[in-house]
Design an enzyme around this catalytic site. Sequence first.
Site, PDB file in Angstrom:
ATOM      1  N   GLY A  82      -3.327-116.657  64.238  1.00 48.05           N
ATOM      2  CA  GLY A  82      -4.288-115.739  63.670  1.00 48.05           C
ATOM      3  C   GLY A  82      -4.971-116.406  62.491  1.00 48.05           C
ATOM      4  N   SER A  99       2.468-116.265  66.235  1.00 50.09           N
ATOM      5  CA  SER A  99       3.647-116.792  65.539  1.00 50.09           C
ATOM      6  C   SER A  99       3.376-116.937  64.053  1.00 50.09           C
ATOM      7  CB  SER A  99       4.076-118.126  66.145  1.00 50.09           C
ATOM      8  OG  SER A  99       3.026-119.064  66.100  1.00 50.09           O
ATOM      9  N   GLU A 100       2.146-117.338  63.672  1.00 48.49           N
ATOM     10  CA  GLU A 100       1.720-117.331  62.287  1.00 48.49           C
ATOM     11  C   GLU A 100       0.249-116.926  62.205  1.00 48.49           C
ATOM     12  OE1 GLU A 100       5.321-119.933  61.924  1.00 48.49           O
ATOM     13  OE2 GLU A 100       3.584-120.006  63.267  1.00 48.49           O
ATOM     14  N   THR A 101      -0.096-116.270  61.119  1.00 48.75           N
ATOM     15  CA  THR A 101      -1.492-115.957  60.810  1.00 48.75           C
ATOM     16  C   THR A 101      -1.810-116.571  59.455  1.00 48.75           C
ATOM     17  OG1 THR A 101      -1.524-113.918  62.102  1.00 48.75           O
ATOM     18  CG2 THR A 101      -3.158-114.124  60.363  1.00 48.75           C
ATOM     19  N   HIS A 137       0.188-125.634  62.781  1.00 51.61           N
ATOM     20  CA  HIS A 137      -0.815-125.258  63.786  1.00 51.61           C
ATOM     21  C   HIS A 137      -1.833-124.278  63.222  1.00 51.61           C
ATOM     22  CE1 HIS A 137       1.455-121.497  64.601  1.00 51.61           C
ATOM     23  NE2 HIS A 137       0.360-121.070  65.220  1.00 51.61           N
TER      24      HIS A 137
END
Length: 305
Positions: free
Chosen positions: A23, A46-48, A75
């Site tokens: 995100g 998984s991560e923003t 990422h």
Amino acid sequence: MDTRRTLLVDAFTDEPFAGNAAGVVPEADGLSTTQMQAIARELSASETAFLSAADDADRRIRYFTPTQEVDLCGHATIASHALLAADGVIDPGTHTLDTNVGVLDIELTDDGVVWMTQSSPEVETVEVDYDRVADALGIDPATLRDVGADLPIARATTGLPFLMIPVNFLEALSGVQPDLGAIEALADEYDATGIYAFTFDTLDAESTLHARMFAPGAGVDEDPVTGTASGACGAYLDTYEAFDELPDDLRFEQGHFVDRGGIVRVEVGVDDRGRKQVRVGGEAAVALEGTLQLPDTEDDEIIEA
């Protein structure tokens, strides 16, 4: 109602629906920690990453999993800067990024590859029973002992720590049946974010290794493609002299067993002070773009519900 442009950007790939989805909120100034956590939970990536203005760098970034803030995410950094490049906000060259682990250099090349310089590497061997690790991964202990004489299990970090677990063959790695509770306990014991299991047996002859990463304690059962763990693994390979001469451009495969295949490029060198330096690089592609409506700050308790 406050609105923010919000995207899902797939990193470590040049096409959507591959690699690792992050995100990205490119204009996050004014958002509270509670709001950022709520957005990350809603997006379920998984991560923003949340980008905002910074005093001592070109921009500030914060990263949230669906359950917690994390200090660094490779990422999401690649995804964010690929988006900034596509938007015309940044040009090829070096840009500075203020993270929870310090100010990092981010390079955008003319061909659209984003390179992220990570924190100074730290690698140390850990004493852990092979049977315990094998049970956590659901594989035969022999698949670990085969390579353990040359490459030990170690804790490695270039910003986020991971347990490096070398496995003999791709067949064994593909057959992993993780016990997420056992993996979380193992990672916690060694103060690691998760487990990064890898093999030099690869799908593509040009690749250096194939990897899988599990971080249930951070809310990520299996991460498709992991930049920070790849950087830590590059430092690991250098520390334990896995090659007679470490290649200049390492190529790590990941994500194929969750149908999100991607490639992380890794460089291990020295900086201008003669210290070890690790960089990870990749491309990214926008998969989804929209506008997210947020409650007012005083309604944060509604976000948390």
